[in-house]
Scaffold this motif. Structure first.
Motif, PDB file in Angstrom:
ATOM      1  N   ARG A  44      42.246  -5.569  11.837  1.00 19.94           N
ATOM      2  CA  ARG A  44      43.163  -6.412  11.061  1.00 19.94           C
ATOM      3  C   ARG A  44      44.588  -6.044  11.436  1.00 19.94           C
ATOM      4  N   SER A  45      45.412  -7.031  11.603  1.00 20.27           N
ATOM      5  CA  SER A  45      46.844  -6.766  11.758  1.00 20.27           C
ATOM      6  C   SER A  45      47.383  -6.300  10.411  1.00 20.27           C
ATOM      7  N   GLN A  46      48.527  -5.638  10.416  1.00 22.14           N
ATOM      8  CA  GLN A  46      49.127  -5.221   9.155  1.00 22.14           C
ATOM      9  C   GLN A  46      49.503  -6.438   8.319  1.00 22.14           C
ATOM     10  N   ASN A  71      42.360   1.476   7.454  1.00 26.12           N
ATOM     11  CA  ASN A  71      42.055   1.873   8.826  1.00 26.12           C
ATOM     12  C   ASN A  71      41.563   0.709   9.677  1.00 26.12           C
ATOM     13  N   HIS A  72      41.434  -0.478   9.068  1.00 21.54           N
ATOM     14  CA  HIS A  72      41.220  -1.676   9.885  1.00 21.54           C
ATOM     15  C   HIS A  72      42.422  -1.877  10.813  1.00 21.54           C
ATOM     16  N   THR A  73      43.606  -1.565  10.305  1.00 21.80           N
ATOM     17  CA  THR A  73      44.821  -1.785  11.108  1.00 21.80           C
ATOM     18  C   THR A  73      44.955  -0.756  12.227  1.00 21.80           C
ATOM     19  N   SER A  74      44.325   0.412  12.059  1.00 19.82           N
ATOM     20  CA  SER A  74      44.352   1.430  13.120  1.00 19.82           C
ATOM     21  C   SER A  74      43.118   1.344  14.017  1.00 19.82           C
ATOM     22  N   ARG A  75      42.342   0.280  13.831  1.00 18.60           N
ATOM     23  CA  ARG A  75      41.192  -0.036  14.690  1.00 18.60           C
ATOM     24  C   ARG A  75      40.064   0.990  14.572  1.00 18.60           C
ATOM     25  N   ARG A  76      39.960   1.620  13.406  1.00 17.23           N
ATOM     26  CA  ARG A  76      38.919   2.617  13.194  1.00 17.23           C
ATOM     27  C   ARG A  76      37.943   2.239  12.076  1.00 17.23           C
ATOM     28  N   ALA A  77      37.969   0.973  11.655  1.00 17.46           N
ATOM     29  CA  ALA A  77      37.128   0.555  10.535  1.00 17.46           C
ATOM     30  C   ALA A  77      36.483  -0.801  10.806  1.00 17.46           C
ATOM     31  N   HIS A 121      32.357  -1.430   3.622  1.00 19.72           N
ATOM     32  CA  HIS A 121      33.336  -0.826   4.527  1.00 19.72           C
ATOM     33  C   HIS A 121      32.862   0.482   5.154  1.00 19.72           C
ATOM     34  N   PHE A 122      33.085   0.601   6.468  1.00 14.46           N
ATOM     35  CA  PHE A 122      32.777   1.825   7.206  1.00 14.46           C
ATOM     36  C   PHE A 122      33.961   2.153   8.108  1.00 14.46           C
ATOM     37  N   GLU A 123      34.212   3.450   8.278  1.00 12.98           N
ATOM     38  CA  GLU A 123      35.305   3.851   9.154  1.00 12.98           C
ATOM     39  C   GLU A 123      35.043   5.251   9.698  1.00 12.98           C
ATOM     40  N   ILE A 124      35.815   5.657  10.704  1.00 12.44           N
ATOM     41  CA  ILE A 124      35.665   6.994  11.261  1.00 12.44           C
ATOM     42  C   ILE A 124      36.969   7.766  11.121  1.00 12.44           C
ATOM     43  N   PRO A 125      36.891   9.095  10.990  1.00 17.33           N
ATOM     44  CA  PRO A 125      38.102   9.910  11.031  1.00 17.33           C
ATOM     45  C   PRO A 125      38.641   9.947  12.455  1.00 17.33           C
ATOM     46  N   THR A 126      39.861  10.388  12.628  1.00 19.87           N
ATOM     47  CA  THR A 126      40.493  10.373  13.954  1.00 19.87           C
ATOM     48  C   THR A 126      39.792  11.293  14.947  1.00 19.87           C
ATOM     49  N   ASN A 127      39.096  12.334  14.451  1.00 21.62           N
ATOM     50  CA  ASN A 127      38.451  13.294  15.354  1.00 21.62           C
ATOM     51  C   ASN A 127      36.946  13.064  15.495  1.00 21.62           C
ATOM     52  N   TRP A 128      36.474  11.861  15.171  1.00 20.32           N
ATOM     53  CA  TRP A 128      35.026  11.607  15.206  1.00 20.32           C
ATOM     54  C   TRP A 128      34.464  11.724  16.618  1.00 20.32           C
ATOM     55  N   SER A 129      33.274  12.283  16.716  1.00 20.87           N
ATOM     56  CA  SER A 129      32.507  12.274  17.969  1.00 20.87           C
ATOM     57  C   SER A 129      31.034  12.192  17.605  1.00 20.87           C
TER      58      SER A 129
END
Length: 221
Positions: A44-46, A71-77, A121-129
């Protein structure tokens, strides 16, 4: 420029890690017999996030999000839904997916507190692997429509069979089993859930995903 009313369901719009996480989630769902879920939104855009936030506040409609900082806007959700004939946001199914996500280190909005609770809704933290013990086992078909089922295809193009009964709740002792049954029974008696859930428990067909969903329903009522 994309309109704020346009929904993006394109998996490739997510970060590389989020794409992998989403595929892994759908793979494990497929293996658990959940092949009837699909993506409803990724990036999603802001501007769109702000637009959705205003719905039910400064703009008419039902509230659909609790935050401008998604985190949709940061492309992680990403958001998912459930194909017919089940309800679009069937809590039993979403609870099962949420339980799988937890094992994969993926954050599920269904575990968030009242006021932030967001079951699709699902998302990942920045350090996900990818967690130890898991891997992508083939080509994962992640549907963006209810008309397409989740698939997992090996290199030889043979679909990998799912295992629908793997998630059935099993107990190592009667004390735990009786405690869980009593918890469900009390919720039934208080009118928080339907008696069919107690029947399902007694029949030995309730899954851990079902139970995760029930706990959420009970806590919200």
């Amino acid at each position: 420029m994309t309109s704020v009313t346009t929904t993006c369901r394109d998996l490739s719009e997510l970060t590389a890690a989020a794409q992998t996480a989403c595929r892994l989630l759908f793979q494990e769902c497929y293996k658990a017999g959940i092949d009837f879920v699909f993506i409803t939104e990724t990036y999603r855009s802001q501007a769109r996030q702000n637009y959705l936030y205003e719905q039910g506040r400064s703009r008419p409609g039902q509230v659909v999000t609790w935050t401008r900082n998604s985190n949709h806007t940061s492309r992680r959700a990403w958001d998912i839904a459930v194909a017919p004939p089940r309800n679009l946001y069937d809590i039993s199914t979403l609870g099962k997916v949420g339980a799988i996500a937890k094992k994969l280190g993926i954050i599920w909005g269904g575990y968030w507190p009242v006021g932030q609770y967001d079951a699709p809704h699902f998302e990942i933290p920045t350090n996900w692997s990818i967690p130890k013990g898991y891997k992508l086992e083939g080509q994962v078909i992640v549907p963006a429509s209810s008309s397409v089922k989740v698939q997992l295809i090996k290199e030889d193009n043979k679909p990998i069979q799912n295992e629908k009964d793997d998630d059935i709740m099993k107990f190592t002792n009667s004390t735990t089993e009786n405690a869980v049954r009593d918890y469900i029974k009390q919720a039934v008696e208080k009118g928080k859930i339907d008696k069919s859930w107690l029947d399902k428990f007694d029949q030995g067909t309730i899954t851990s995903g079902d139970f995760e969903g029930l706990k959420i329903i009970i806590s919200q009522r």
